[in-house]
Design a protein around this motif. Sequence first.
Motif, mmCIF file in Angstrom:
data_model
loop_
_atom_site.group_PDB
_atom_site.id
_atom_site.type_symbol
_atom_site.label_atom_id
_atom_site.label_comp_id
_atom_site.label_asym_id
_atom_site.label_seq_id
_atom_site.Cartn_x
_atom_site.Cartn_y
_atom_site.Cartn_z
ATOM 1 N N LEU A 203 58.813 24.848 47.041
ATOM 2 C CA LEU A 203 58.519 23.557 46.432
ATOM 3 C C LEU A 203 58.251 22.483 47.475
ATOM 4 C CD1 LEU A 203 61.018 23.297 43.421
ATOM 5 C CD2 LEU A 203 58.688 24.182 43.468
ATOM 6 N N ASP A 204 58.795 22.655 48.667
ATOM 7 C CA ASP A 204 58.587 21.670 49.736
ATOM 8 C C ASP A 204 57.320 21.941 50.555
ATOM 9 O OD1 ASP A 204 60.922 20.307 49.096
ATOM 10 O OD2 ASP A 204 62.160 21.609 50.355
ATOM 11 N N SER A 205 56.614 23.025 50.208
ATOM 12 C CA SER A 205 55.444 23.410 50.992
ATOM 13 C C SER A 205 54.289 22.434 50.773
ATOM 14 C CB SER A 205 55.003 24.829 50.621
ATOM 15 O OG SER A 205 53.795 25.164 51.264
ATOM 16 N N ALA A 206 53.496 22.262 51.811
ATOM 17 C CA ALA A 206 52.283 21.425 51.698
ATOM 18 C C ALA A 206 51.117 22.186 51.103
ATOM 19 C CB ALA A 206 51.902 20.889 53.082
ATOM 20 N N GLU B 224 49.155 26.589 46.717
ATOM 21 C CA GLU B 224 49.485 27.925 46.210
ATOM 22 C C GLU B 224 50.976 28.234 46.353
ATOM 23 O OE1 GLU B 224 47.027 27.169 48.168
ATOM 24 O OE2 GLU B 224 45.228 27.668 46.987
ATOM 25 N N GLU B 225 51.585 27.752 47.435
ATOM 26 C CA GLU B 225 53.019 27.983 47.639
ATOM 27 C C GLU B 225 53.848 27.233 46.598
ATOM 28 O OE1 GLU B 225 54.895 29.790 50.484
ATOM 29 O OE2 GLU B 225 53.092 30.807 49.764
ATOM 30 N N ARG B 226 53.460 25.998 46.323
ATOM 31 C CA ARG B 226 54.191 25.219 45.309
ATOM 32 C C ARG B 226 54.061 25.875 43.939
ATOM 33 N NH1 ARG B 226 51.578 21.044 48.030
ATOM 34 N NH2 ARG B 226 50.367 20.314 46.234
ATOM 35 N N VAL B 227 52.856 26.334 43.608
ATOM 36 C CA VAL B 227 52.648 27.019 42.326
ATOM 37 C C VAL B 227 53.481 28.293 42.261
ATOM 38 C CG1 VAL B 227 50.964 28.240 40.906
ATOM 39 C CG2 VAL B 227 50.351 26.051 41.958
ATOM 40 N N CYS B 228 53.525 29.038 43.350
ATOM 41 C CA CYS B 228 54.307 30.276 43.390
ATOM 42 C C CYS B 228 55.789 29.984 43.176
ATOM 43 C CB CYS B 228 54.083 30.988 44.724
ATOM 44 S SG CYS B 228 55.022 32.525 44.889
ATOM 45 N N ALA C 158 52.082 24.185 36.186
ATOM 46 C CA ALA C 158 53.217 25.056 36.501
ATOM 47 C C ALA C 158 54.535 24.299 36.406
ATOM 48 C CB ALA C 158 53.044 25.657 37.896
ATOM 49 N N ALA C 159 54.547 23.036 36.853
ATOM 50 C CA ALA C 159 55.764 22.227 36.783
ATOM 51 C C ALA C 159 56.157 21.960 35.330
ATOM 52 C CB ALA C 159 55.569 20.915 37.538
ATOM 53 N N ALA C 160 55.170 21.619 34.509
ATOM 54 C CA ALA C 160 55.460 21.352 33.094
ATOM 55 C C ALA C 160 55.969 22.608 32.398
ATOM 56 C CB ALA C 160 54.208 20.823 32.396
#
Length: 650
Positions: free
Chosen positions: A47-50, A53-57, A98-100
């Motif tokens: 979640l802290d990634s810039a 794709e990482e945040r979505v994962c 993805a967050a929702a």
Amino acid sequence: MGKIKQRRHRGARYNPTGVTPNGRSGGEEAGRQDNQAAGLRLVQEKLDSAIVEERVCGLNTLAALALEDCAPSVIVAGSLIGKVAALLRDPSVEVRVAAAGTLRNVSAGGSDDVVEAMVQQDVLAPLAELLKAYTGTWAPTTTDLGQPSPSHLDPMANTFIHATHLLWNLCECSEEAVNVFNREGLINVLVPHLDPATWGHALALAAAECLLCVSENNPAAASAILPVADTLVSHVSRPADSAQDLRFATTLAGVLLNINYCSPSNTSSQLILRVLAETLKTDPATEIGRLVVEDDACDTSATTTTNGTSTPTTDTTCDLDHLISAQQLAFELLSNICCADEDEEDWEEYGSMSGEEEEEAMEVGGGGGGDGAAKDILPPEVVEGLRHYQLFQTALSRTSPLDPTLAQQTQALNAASNIVSKLSMLRVRAMMCVQNMAAVLDVADMGGAEAVYTIWLNLGSVVFKNPCPENGLLEAATGAMRAVMDRLSQDQCDQLASITHQDLQMIFDAGVSCSVGSVRANIARMVGTLACLVVAHTPQDALITGPVGTVLSAATNYLFKVAASDSELWVSAEALDVLIDLYSDDKTDNLAHNTNLVDRLKGIHPHFKAKHKQNKKSLAEHRALVLTVKDNLVGFIKYKASRIAKLHKT
């Protein structure tokens, strides 16, 4: 007593994996907790990634973890909810969807405490900001033709759907969420998205279901919806071409009822009943039969395609899901139509009173509650609509279980667990509907005394003869039995008066063994009602001899057992209230003497009074009943004691 107005229920919970959690052994449970901890650590990093794709994962991982047992409470106990909520403002639409979806999963799988914790962790501010962005000009990629649009094809629409369901879940459990909804004017986001032709069925249905939740007991929302009520009526009036259309129309019908748009002088009241009748017309068993046939005709490889397109079996399953959900809501709405609102605010004032103040208030206010009160009278137009569409008979037909052969075939389906669960809830809602309609319809409207007595027996087979069903079904069945019996009692039904001691014993056994207080209370009331009917149909001299004397003594002993030893004060009050009703007839004086009624009541009274003093602030909706019994018991003991004393002087 005996009438239930249910709080609005949530719809189907979101489950993107389709996996149903199963029971686990101790070792499996420990392994699951270890996996959860490892998964949460991984999520924190991603979640802290810039990198988008990482945040979505990370969000997708958390969405899957949220479906695990107890995971929502673990998630809200950490610092993740705030981080995920902040990503609702992310510039990437893929991250926002993805967050929702993740927050929707957590809110749907968690308890009220979990949802309240989410509210406290400031989910609402970014959620409101996200939804307000949809008040501008935008258009979905597809109107989905009845099917949800895959998120990778239309992330904007799917973000709205997830966010709306999240808002629904929050408002369902949190008053603060409703306050924010009103303050931020989010009603103006939902209402413009109610046209399936423009926004697609999935999006419009999500907006409608959220609107149904937030419009209940919410004057601010109602005043905002009223100006566009005619538009809602036009949506409801459209012909339904699918089960999803029926679900959408039924949901909007509920909104119209919530805002009191429909009245006897308004033709919309008949429109609502027509929509509910149309929704309930198809028996889900018929659709399940179709699904079984289709499943038999296709093997697994034929019913699952590699490109994600729908197949006959998946289409039928989806239609069945919409149909059962629509019918669950339709029965809930019918129950509420037949159940007048009860103002409980006056009763809540008693919770902080002293004993003397409470008794004085009771004398001024008059008791309240109880089965002795006259039944609520519905507007004639509504009663006529119930009769015309034969809605009582429809509700009654849904109380029956599936045919055993079909039930066995259903268990073999891929969606068996979901179908069985939904059908069970449908039966519960149907029984609640039978309960509330029985309180407002005449026996003739229900098929006549003979037919209604058969209804009572058939409901009894659910409770007393078959293996004990799950608690929700048991509670609904006994509630329906009680309401049907009350109606028969008012008509002095001869069949009920001929009940035997053996019949009563089955009822006693169910009442003693059940762990649900409302079931025990319903059974106590039924025992008392039966005994009152026996008294009404029996000459005074025959009340203490033969089979009648045996039945009445057994009923009295059972009620005293409940009154003296039940763990719930209000259930004890129910049994005492029934005893007062039973022995208020002067021709029961000899029976009262033989059963030692007065001395037994004197023995119970101090214990009942002390228990009330200890629990009076936690009686909630049962306060009216308990206060009425407390107020009446002393006077009744004195009255009956004087009657018995005079009896022995003569």
